[in-house]
Design a protein around this motif. Structure first.
Motif, short mmCIF file in Angstrom:
data_model
loop_
_atom_site.label_atom_id
_atom_site.label_comp_id
_atom_site.label_asym_id
_atom_site.label_seq_id
_atom_site.Cartn_x
_atom_site.Cartn_y
_atom_site.Cartn_z
N ALA A 40 0.82 -1.22 0.00
CA ALA A 40 0.00 0.00 0.00
C ALA A 40 0.86 1.27 0.00
N THR A 43 -1.80 7.25 2.67
CA THR A 43 -3.09 7.90 2.41
C THR A 43 -2.85 9.38 2.16
N ALA A 44 -2.85 9.74 0.88
CA ALA A 44 -2.67 11.13 0.46
C ALA A 44 -3.94 11.56 -0.26
N ILE A 46 -5.86 13.64 -3.40
CA ILE A 46 -5.79 14.36 -4.67
C ILE A 46 -6.25 15.80 -4.41
N ASP A 67 -13.97 4.26 -6.05
CA ASP A 67 -12.66 4.84 -5.76
C ASP A 67 -11.83 3.78 -5.04
N GLY A 69 -9.08 2.59 -2.98
CA GLY A 69 -8.25 3.27 -1.98
C GLY A 69 -8.78 4.68 -1.83
N CYS A 70 -9.98 4.77 -1.23
CA CYS A 70 -10.66 6.09 -1.19
C CYS A 70 -10.04 7.01 -0.17
N VAL A 75 -12.12 12.27 -3.43
CA VAL A 75 -12.72 11.93 -4.73
C VAL A 75 -14.22 11.71 -4.55
N GLU A 92 -11.37 0.96 1.00
CA GLU A 92 -10.16 1.43 1.66
C GLU A 92 -9.62 0.36 2.61
N LEU A 93 -8.32 0.08 2.45
CA LEU A 93 -7.65 -0.96 3.22
C LEU A 93 -7.44 -0.57 4.69
N GLY A 115 -11.29 -2.88 3.44
CA GLY A 115 -10.55 -4.08 3.10
C GLY A 115 -9.82 -3.93 1.78
N ASP A 116 -9.43 -5.08 1.24
CA ASP A 116 -8.54 -5.13 0.07
C ASP A 116 -9.36 -5.19 -1.22
N ILE A 117 -9.10 -4.28 -2.12
CA ILE A 117 -9.84 -4.21 -3.39
C ILE A 117 -9.76 -5.52 -4.17
N PHE A 131 -5.71 6.59 -7.62
CA PHE A 131 -4.67 7.60 -7.48
C PHE A 131 -3.50 6.91 -6.78
N PRO A 133 -2.63 3.88 -5.65
CA PRO A 133 -2.91 3.31 -4.33
C PRO A 133 -1.93 2.25 -3.86
N PHE A 134 -1.29 1.51 -4.82
CA PHE A 134 -0.46 0.37 -4.39
C PHE A 134 0.57 0.01 -5.45
C1 LIG Z 1 -2.91 7.92 -2.46
S1 LIG Z 1 -4.28 7.43 -1.44
C2 LIG Z 1 -5.64 7.98 -2.47
C3 LIG Z 1 -6.82 8.56 -1.70
C4 LIG Z 1 -7.98 9.04 -2.57
N1 LIG Z 1 -8.34 8.09 -3.60
C5 LIG Z 1 -7.69 10.37 -3.21
O1 LIG Z 1 -7.42 10.37 -4.42
O2 LIG Z 1 -7.73 11.40 -2.55
C6 LIG Z 1 -4.24 5.64 -1.71
C7 LIG Z 1 -5.08 4.83 -0.74
O3 LIG Z 1 -5.15 3.47 -1.20
C8 LIG Z 1 -5.28 2.64 -0.06
N2 LIG Z 1 -4.96 1.25 -0.43
C9 LIG Z 1 -3.73 0.71 -0.60
N3 LIG Z 1 -3.80 -0.59 -0.94
C10 LIG Z 1 -5.14 -0.90 -0.99
C11 LIG Z 1 -5.86 -2.09 -1.29
N4 LIG Z 1 -5.23 -3.24 -1.60
N5 LIG Z 1 -7.22 -2.05 -1.24
C12 LIG Z 1 -7.87 -0.90 -0.93
N6 LIG Z 1 -7.22 0.26 -0.63
C13 LIG Z 1 -5.87 0.27 -0.67
C14 LIG Z 1 -4.29 3.25 0.92
O4 LIG Z 1 -4.56 2.85 2.25
C15 LIG Z 1 -4.51 4.76 0.68
O5 LIG Z 1 -5.45 5.30 1.58
#
Ligand SMILES: C[S@@+](CC[C@H](N)C(=O)[O-])C[C@H]1O[C@@H](n2cnc3c(N)ncnc32)[C@H](O)[C@@H]1O
Length: 204
Positions: A40, A43-44, A46, A67, A69-70, A75, A92-93, A115-117, A131, A133-134
């Motif tokens: 992962a 958490t940033a 956009i 979305d 990883g919301c 978003v 969201e994980l 949880g995990d997408i 955005f 996310p991983f």
């Molecule tokens: C860069 S942030 C993006 C936040 C939001 N989408 C935005 O654009 O403002 C990426 C997010 O993806 C989440 N994430 C990472 N791996 C994930 C997974 N396997 N399943 C769901 N979410 C995940 C992270 O915890 C993090 O909060």
């Protein structure tokens, strides 16, 4: 940093602040992920100014937005404002981040899933947003899931599945797959690279 960059940064912060506040609270700031061992990213957020060019083609009737990883939900805020009436999910994980987002948006028509997408991608999702996310390994697993979803979309939702991938550091995962069609989305030069990916039958 020169004066024009400072002014641009101030305007972006002001827009983010006031847009966030309309949806309950300012949600700026980055949280270090406790899930780096699962690939992962942190958490940033956009910036709102980055979103319109990414969605310039609009939505199909009945589109279902996801979305991936919301995070704190910026978003989702923008979708609720720009695309009212569409079904939307945030996956969201990080359970702490997800719980805060769920609480903040409890009075809005959005479903937050913790949880995990790779296992939780909704059956009816049609337009996925990412955005960065991983990492690439997780991206490959996510693509496997999307291909299964693409093969079994419920009646009434529009196919094929599409992905808007912003700051697309691992685009090669999609480019290497014959089931994916990848096109770059034009964005202003100061923004990250973005791509639109269509998954499934390329006859559509
Ligand atoms: C860069 S942030 C993006 C936040 C939001 N989408 C935005 O654009 O403002 C990426 C997010 O993806 C989440 N994430 C990472 N791996 C994930 C997974 N396997 N399943 C769901 N979410 C995940 C992270 O915890 C993090 O909060």
């Amino acid at each position: 940093m020169n004066t024009s960059m400072l002014i641009r940064r101030f305007k972006r912060l002001r827009q983010n602040y006031f847009f966030d506040r309309r949806f309950g609270a300012f949600i700026g700031g980055t949280k270090k992920t406790p899930f780096a061992h699962m690939g992962a990213e942190n958490t940033a957020n956009i910036a709102y100014e980055e979103l319109p060019p990414l969605f310039r083609d609009g939505l199909r009737p009945g589109e279902v937005l996801v979305d991936v990883g919301c995070g704190k939900g910026r978003v989702l805020n923008w979708w609720l404002d720009t695309f009212p009436g569409y079904r939307m999910y945030g996956i969201e994980l990080d359970e702490d981040v997800a719980a805060e987002t769920e609480t903040r948006l409890r009075n809005y028509p959005v479903t937050i899933v913790i949880g995990d997408i790779r296992t939780l991608a909704p059956e009816d999702g049609t337009l996925y947003f990412l955005f960065n996310p991983f990492n690439a390994d997780v991206m490959a697993g996510f693509l496997d899931t999307l291909k299964k979803r693409a093969a079994g979309l419920p009646d009434g939702v529009p196919g094929p599945i599409r992905v808007i991938y912003y700051n697309c550091l691992h685009l090669h995962v999609f480019e290497a797959d014959p089931d994916c069609r990848v096109t770059l989305i034009p964005v202003p030069p100061q923004f990250h690279r973005a791509a639109l990916i269509t998954i499934g039958s390329q006859d559509d």
